[in-house]
Design an enzyme around this catalytic site. Sequence first.
Site, PDB file in Angstrom:
ATOM      1  N   LYS A  43      -4.955 -10.773  -6.755  1.00 46.14           N
ATOM      2  CA  LYS A  43      -6.097 -10.936  -5.845  1.00 46.14           C
ATOM      3  C   LYS A  43      -7.224  -9.967  -6.206  1.00 46.14           C
ATOM      4  O   LYS A  43      -6.955  -8.811  -6.542  1.00 46.14           O
ATOM      5  CB  LYS A  43      -5.570 -10.639  -4.423  1.00 46.14           C
TER       6      LYS A  43
ATOM      7  N   LYS B 123     -10.592  -4.499  -3.371  1.00 48.99           N
ATOM      8  CA  LYS B 123     -11.539  -3.379  -3.322  1.00 48.99           C
ATOM      9  C   LYS B 123     -10.991  -2.171  -4.058  1.00 48.99           C
ATOM     10  O   LYS B 123     -11.732  -1.439  -4.688  1.00 48.99           O
ATOM     11  CB  LYS B 123     -11.807  -2.982  -1.865  1.00 48.99           C
TER      12      LYS B 123
ATOM     13  N   LYS C 142       0.831  -1.211   0.000  1.00 45.21           N
ATOM     14  CA  LYS C 142       0.000   0.000   0.000  1.00 45.21           C
ATOM     15  C   LYS C 142       0.860   1.253   0.000  1.00 45.21           C
ATOM     16  O   LYS C 142       0.522   2.234  -0.658  1.00 45.21           O
ATOM     17  CB  LYS C 142      -0.944   0.015   1.206  1.00 45.21           C
TER      18      LYS C 142
END
Length: 335
Positions: free
Chosen positions: A196, A199, A114
């Site tokens: 993956k 969101k 992130k």
Amino acid sequence: MSEKRVVFSGIQPTGNLHLGNYLGAVKNWVARQDEKINYFCVVDLHSLTLPQDPETLRTQTRSLAAVLMACGIDPDKSTLFIQSHVTAHAEACWLLNCITPLGWLQRMTQFKDKSARQESIGTGLLDYPVLQAADIILYDAHEVPVGEDQKQHVELTRDIAQRFNHIYEQEFFVIPEPVIPEVGARVMGLDDPMAKMSKSLAHTRGHAIRLLDEPKEILRSFKKAVTDSGNEIVFSDDPEKAGVNNLLGIYKAVTEKSEAEVLADFADARGYGDLKVGVAEAVIETLKPIQMRYNELMADPAELDRIMKQGADQARAVSTPKLDEMKHIMGLTLP
Ligand code: TYM
């Protein structure tokens, strides 16, 4: 004392819930509600670790609570609440910060991923797993049902809890276990079956199936799913076949069939086109009752507020005394 095991899990109200969240986590929360003492938390404080639009975050927090109930979380069986409504979480996070070595946080893979995507990194992003540890240990949770990607954070929670118990020389915190499903633990993106389903990419067309997507959008996304140039419908670890494997895995998870039954369902398929339509139809069938229930719940905001308040009251009744004991052990005075 109750013999029942305590379960805690959380989910961020960032973006719409997708099929990976549902199959990796929420479906399993729902399935085991009767056997356990459950706490399910909409972790809005965690969402603040990346930039958010305030109004959108508020709307999505309420919407996620309704989606969870629509998926089958029953507020009479499980404590469902919003993290920021229970201040013990942020307080316990501070206390745990003071015993957590910085190096443990710097090596978290989610932090590395992130932070690589952000220009400016907030301290909260690094501290994210300590807040997650606080969530879990405040309820003496034994089990944390999550998808594969959260395993490292739950292992860190174990390390933090053990460190606290060691420093203060008592078995104060329960050491929790991650519980990862055999099927659905890692749902991959339809547009890129090596990545993956996430969101942050859920708004990208054809990447994710969101729980509230319209049937025709679901069908369209599955039809565009990336597969391979062959025509063999098999479960396989071969990276070449990751797309087909992901489609079969989704079908297996939603229908709860065995691998042999899944393959039998597609034995007469004329290529991947039929496979994609078959998986899409199974997903649409699964999501239909969830979407209907969601619409009913969102039509009664006062009832949703009442349920959230009830959940926060129940969560506070358990976490406040635990926090007070923790403060006392660490040498703080209580008012
Ligand atoms: P979050 O909101 O990213 O995801 C919620 C749950 O969905 C699972 N998941 C997946 N499972 C399978 N395939 C995928 N593609 C996929 N994507 C997500 C996640 O593993 C997770 O179980 N840090 C947590 C929230 C959290 C938490 C907690 C969890 C905060 N405090 C305490 C457990 C206990 C998170 O960001 O989840």
